[in-house]
Every structure is written in C-alpha cells, then in structure tokens.
Design an enzyme around this catalytic site. Sequence first.
Site, PDB file in Angstrom:
ATOM      1  N   ALA A 294      39.310  15.795  23.751  1.00 11.02           N
ATOM      2  CA  ALA A 294      39.566  17.181  23.355  1.00 11.02           C
ATOM      3  C   ALA A 294      38.617  18.074  24.154  1.00 11.02           C
ATOM      4  CB  ALA A 294      39.330  17.344  21.859  1.00 11.02           C
TER       5      ALA A 294
ATOM      6  N   GLY B 131      39.870  12.062  22.328  1.00 12.53           N
ATOM      7  CA  GLY B 131      41.270  12.420  22.085  1.00 12.53           C
ATOM      8  C   GLY B 131      42.217  11.867  23.144  1.00 12.53           C
TER       9      GLY B 131
ATOM     10  N   GLU C  28      32.802  10.195  20.769  1.00 15.13           N
ATOM     11  CA  GLU C  28      32.546  11.389  19.943  1.00 15.13           C
ATOM     12  C   GLU C  28      31.174  11.355  19.290  1.00 15.13           C
ATOM     13  OE1 GLU C  28      35.417   9.669  19.930  1.00 15.13           O
ATOM     14  OE2 GLU C  28      37.137  11.026  19.781  1.00 15.13           O
TER      15      GLU C  28
HETATM   16  C1  HXC Z   1      35.923  19.946  28.378  1.00 17.86           C
HETATM   17  C2  HXC Z   1      35.549  18.513  30.132  1.00 17.86           C
HETATM   18  C3  HXC Z   1      35.725  17.398  29.303  1.00 17.86           C
HETATM   19  C4  HXC Z   1      36.023  17.632  27.924  1.00 17.86           C
HETATM   20  C5  HXC Z   1      35.290  16.704  31.289  1.00 17.86           C
HETATM   21  N1  HXC Z   1      35.300  18.028  31.360  1.00 17.86           N
HETATM   22  N2  HXC Z   1      35.557  16.278  30.059  1.00 17.86           N
HETATM   23  N3  HXC Z   1      35.656  19.769  29.667  1.00 17.86           N
HETATM   24  N4  HXC Z   1      36.109  18.918  27.519  1.00 17.86           N
HETATM   25  N5  HXC Z   1      36.243  16.650  27.078  1.00 17.86           N
HETATM   26  C6  HXC Z   1      35.049  18.879  32.528  1.00 17.86           C
HETATM   27  C7  HXC Z   1      33.582  18.923  32.900  1.00 17.86           C
HETATM   28  O1  HXC Z   1      32.905  19.872  32.103  1.00 17.86           O
HETATM   29  C8  HXC Z   1      33.654  19.322  34.346  1.00 17.86           C
HETATM   30  O2  HXC Z   1      33.911  20.702  34.442  1.00 17.86           O
HETATM   31  C9  HXC Z   1      34.896  18.612  34.836  1.00 17.86           C
HETATM   32  O3  HXC Z   1      35.682  18.321  33.670  1.00 17.86           O
HETATM   33  C10 HXC Z   1      34.580  17.293  35.545  1.00 17.86           C
HETATM   34  O4  HXC Z   1      33.777  16.519  34.661  1.00 17.86           O
HETATM   35  P1  HXC Z   1      32.361  15.888  35.098  1.00 17.86           P
HETATM   36  O5  HXC Z   1      31.609  15.615  33.861  1.00 17.86           O
HETATM   37  O6  HXC Z   1      31.708  16.725  36.132  1.00 17.86           O
HETATM   38  O7  HXC Z   1      32.865  14.534  35.782  1.00 17.86           O
HETATM   39  P2  HXC Z   1      32.130  13.131  35.826  1.00 17.86           P
HETATM   40  O8  HXC Z   1      30.664  13.323  36.173  1.00 17.86           O
HETATM   41  O9  HXC Z   1      32.961  12.293  36.719  1.00 17.86           O
HETATM   42  O10 HXC Z   1      32.172  12.569  34.339  1.00 17.86           O
HETATM   43  C11 HXC Z   1      33.406  12.262  33.736  1.00 17.86           C
HETATM   44  C12 HXC Z   1      33.234  12.013  32.210  1.00 17.86           C
HETATM   45  C13 HXC Z   1      32.545  13.235  31.567  1.00 17.86           C
HETATM   46  C14 HXC Z   1      32.442  10.752  31.955  1.00 17.86           C
HETATM   47  C15 HXC Z   1      34.656  11.819  31.653  1.00 17.86           C
HETATM   48  O11 HXC Z   1      33.245  14.438  32.003  1.00 17.86           O
HETATM   49  C16 HXC Z   1      32.528  13.200  30.069  1.00 17.86           C
HETATM   50  O12 HXC Z   1      31.722  12.496  29.476  1.00 17.86           O
HETATM   51  N6  HXC Z   1      33.376  14.008  29.442  1.00 17.86           N
HETATM   52  C17 HXC Z   1      33.410  14.174  27.988  1.00 17.86           C
HETATM   53  C18 HXC Z   1      34.024  12.957  27.316  1.00 17.86           C
HETATM   54  C19 HXC Z   1      34.039  13.093  25.805  1.00 17.86           C
HETATM   55  O13 HXC Z   1      32.974  13.218  25.166  1.00 17.86           O
HETATM   56  N7  HXC Z   1      35.209  13.092  25.185  1.00 17.86           N
HETATM   57  C20 HXC Z   1      35.389  13.250  23.739  1.00 17.86           C
HETATM   58  C21 HXC Z   1      35.606  14.708  23.384  1.00 17.86           C
HETATM   59  S1  HXC Z   1      35.687  14.941  21.622  1.00 17.86           S
HETATM   60  P3  HXC Z   1      33.015  21.663  35.380  1.00 17.86           P
HETATM   61  O14 HXC Z   1      33.577  23.024  35.132  1.00 17.86           O
HETATM   62  O15 HXC Z   1      31.603  21.458  35.006  1.00 17.86           O
HETATM   63  O16 HXC Z   1      33.328  21.144  36.785  1.00 17.86           O
HETATM   64  C22 HXC Z   1      37.234  14.488  21.218  1.00 17.86           C
HETATM   65  C23 HXC Z   1      37.594  14.630  19.744  1.00 17.86           C
HETATM   66  C24 HXC Z   1      39.056  14.495  19.496  1.00 17.86           C
HETATM   67  O17 HXC Z   1      38.029  14.084  22.005  1.00 17.86           O
HETATM   68  C25 HXC Z   1      39.428  14.914  18.081  1.00 17.86           C
HETATM   69  C26 HXC Z   1      39.939  16.287  17.971  1.00 17.86           C
HETATM   70  C27 HXC Z   1      40.564  16.620  16.611  1.00 17.86           C
END
Ligand code: HXC
Length: 258
Positions: free
Chosen positions: A65, A109, A132
């Site tokens: 998400a 998500g 998460e």
């Molecule tokens: C918003 C995100 C994002 C996310 C990545 N990006 N994941 N933006 N929400 N979930 C964005 C980054 O901010 C960045 O933008 C660009 O995508 C590239 O990501 P990087 O981090 O620079 O890439 P990398 O170093 O290759 O790392 C990849 C990654 C990391 C390991 C996937 O991005 C990451 O850990 N993302 C978050 C994963 C996460 O925690 N997911 C769970 C979310 S909570 P910029 O603008 O800086 O270039 C969830 C709850 C669901 O899903 C339930 C809802 C009801």
Amino acid sequence: MAFETLIVEVTDHVCLIRLNRPDALNALNQTLLGELAQAIGEASFNDAVRVIVLTGSEKAFAAGADISEMAEKSFVEVFTSDLFADETDAITRCRKPIIAAVAGYALGGGCELAMMCDFIIAADTAKFGQPEINLGVVAGMGGTQRLTKLVGKSKSMDMHLTGRFMLAEEAERSGLVSRVVPAKKLMEEAMAAAQKIAEKSALTSKAVKEAVNRAEELPLREGILFERRLFHSLFATEDQSEGMAAFLEKREPQFRDK
Ligand code: HXC
C-alpha cells in the site's frame, strides 16, 4: 476505458491488467485500487473475457500500500472509510479466474493482492514479504489470514514477525506460488496458462473456483458435500454431455458455457 494507474488489454479472451505506477514500484494507492476494482468489475461483465491476468513490472508486482498516502491518516479515518475494504472485496468477488504473474517485489498489500488471485505464477526474481511490522502496523488486506492458509503458521509468523522477504524458490516450496519460471518467460507462461483455462467451459471454471474457495471457508465434511452437490449439478449442463462425449469420440470438446 483508459486508466491512470493501469494498462488494460483484452486479447483472445484474456484480460491482461498491468499495474502501472513505475515511479512508486506500483504502490497501491486509492486511485490504483479503485481502478483495479473497476477494471476487474468490467472484465467480469465482458463476455469477451474468460480469464484475467494481473501483473506489475519487472521490478515490482507491487511494493505494498502507498505509505505516503497512508502515513498521516488517523484511526478514525481508516476505520470509518474501512480502508481498501470495498476495493479488495470487489476483486475477490470476481467469478472469473484471475492469475497473478509476479516479478520482483510483492510486499505488504502487493503480496496480499497476489494472494487474492486464484493462483500465482512467479518469476525467479519474485520476492514476497509482509513487512508491515517495520511500519508499526500489521497486514491489512488479508495477509495474516491468506498467507497462513497458504504456507502454514510457522512460515507465516516468521514472515509477519521478522518482515523478511521470501524468494521465489522458497515460495514455490511453501505453496505460496503454483510455479516459478525464468523472468523472461513470465508473461508467456502466464498467458499460456490463461489461454488453457480460456479453452475450457467458463461455466465449469466458475464451479471450480467456487468449490476450491470453499476449502478455505468450510469444515472438510461441509466442503466435500458442497463439492459433491456441485458435481451432481453439472450433469444438468450441455458442457458435461459435450465433454464426456468428446472424450469417448476421441475428439476435442466444443464447450458452449451452457
Ligand atoms: C509508497 C513506495 C513504496 C510504498 C516503494 N515506494 N514502495 N512509495 N509506498 N509501499 C517508492 C519509494 O519511496 C521510491 O520513491 C520508489 O518507490 C523506489 O523505491 P526505493 O525504495 O528507492 O527502491 P529500492 O531501494 O529498490 O527498494 C525497494 C523496496 C522498498 C525494498 C521495495 O521500496 C520498500 O521497502 N518499500 C516499502 C515496502 C513496504 O513496507 N510495503 C508494505 C506497505 S504497508 P522515490 O520518490 O523516493 O524515488 C501495506 C499495508 C497493506 O502494504 C494494508 C492496507 C489496508
């Protein structure tokens, strides 16, 4: 219909939906999930569509998400809007088969969205995770439930508590994905699987989907009764007569979804 965050095309009875927010690794925001629910709803009603394939990019199916959209929300806001519940319900209500074709990150998500599909074909680059806990929350789109049913309590706890990523090989070994293919072949394999399903009776594939999904919900005895009655009821269809006649006449069946 043109979408802001999706690319949708229908060819040979297969609706291919590609998540398309490349700058955010396909992070699932309100717009994307709303459009996805709409696209799947439209595919459900489109007689030209028999199977749906959902995919992302080479780098990410979806990295979860959208954290920037969620970060400032309050309890009252997420509770009152029941964040993403309508959208995900719409996706899981679809009666046509949905295949997730996953390459790269399927996190939070993103992993949950893949698990809402009927089965997952993974590229050897796929990385699944429920990280998460690193954000101070738990999965919110079914991850604690669906991952546990798919891979068992021990691995699910490990994934949710440590936030570690599971690579494609482990995901296949654990039952999270149905097959792993080389990344270059992912779409070819997913479309071939979709084509194979599209050739069957769409009526029967709906019955398969209903029956297999009951395994998640019902006690064994009730599930088997449901299956048995469904099996019986299919003897009222032309596709049953045709399928069995074709076998006996050593020819390919011509299903008519009737
Ligand atoms: C918003 C995100 C994002 C996310 C990545 N990006 N994941 N933006 N929400 N979930 C964005 C980054 O901010 C960045 O933008 C660009 O995508 C590239 O990501 P990087 O981090 O620079 O890439 P990398 O170093 O290759 O790392 C990849 C990654 C990391 C390991 C996937 O991005 C990451 O850990 N993302 C978050 C994963 C996460 O925690 N997911 C769970 C979310 S909570 P910029 O603008 O800086 O270039 C969830 C709850 C669901 O899903 C339930 C809802 C009801």
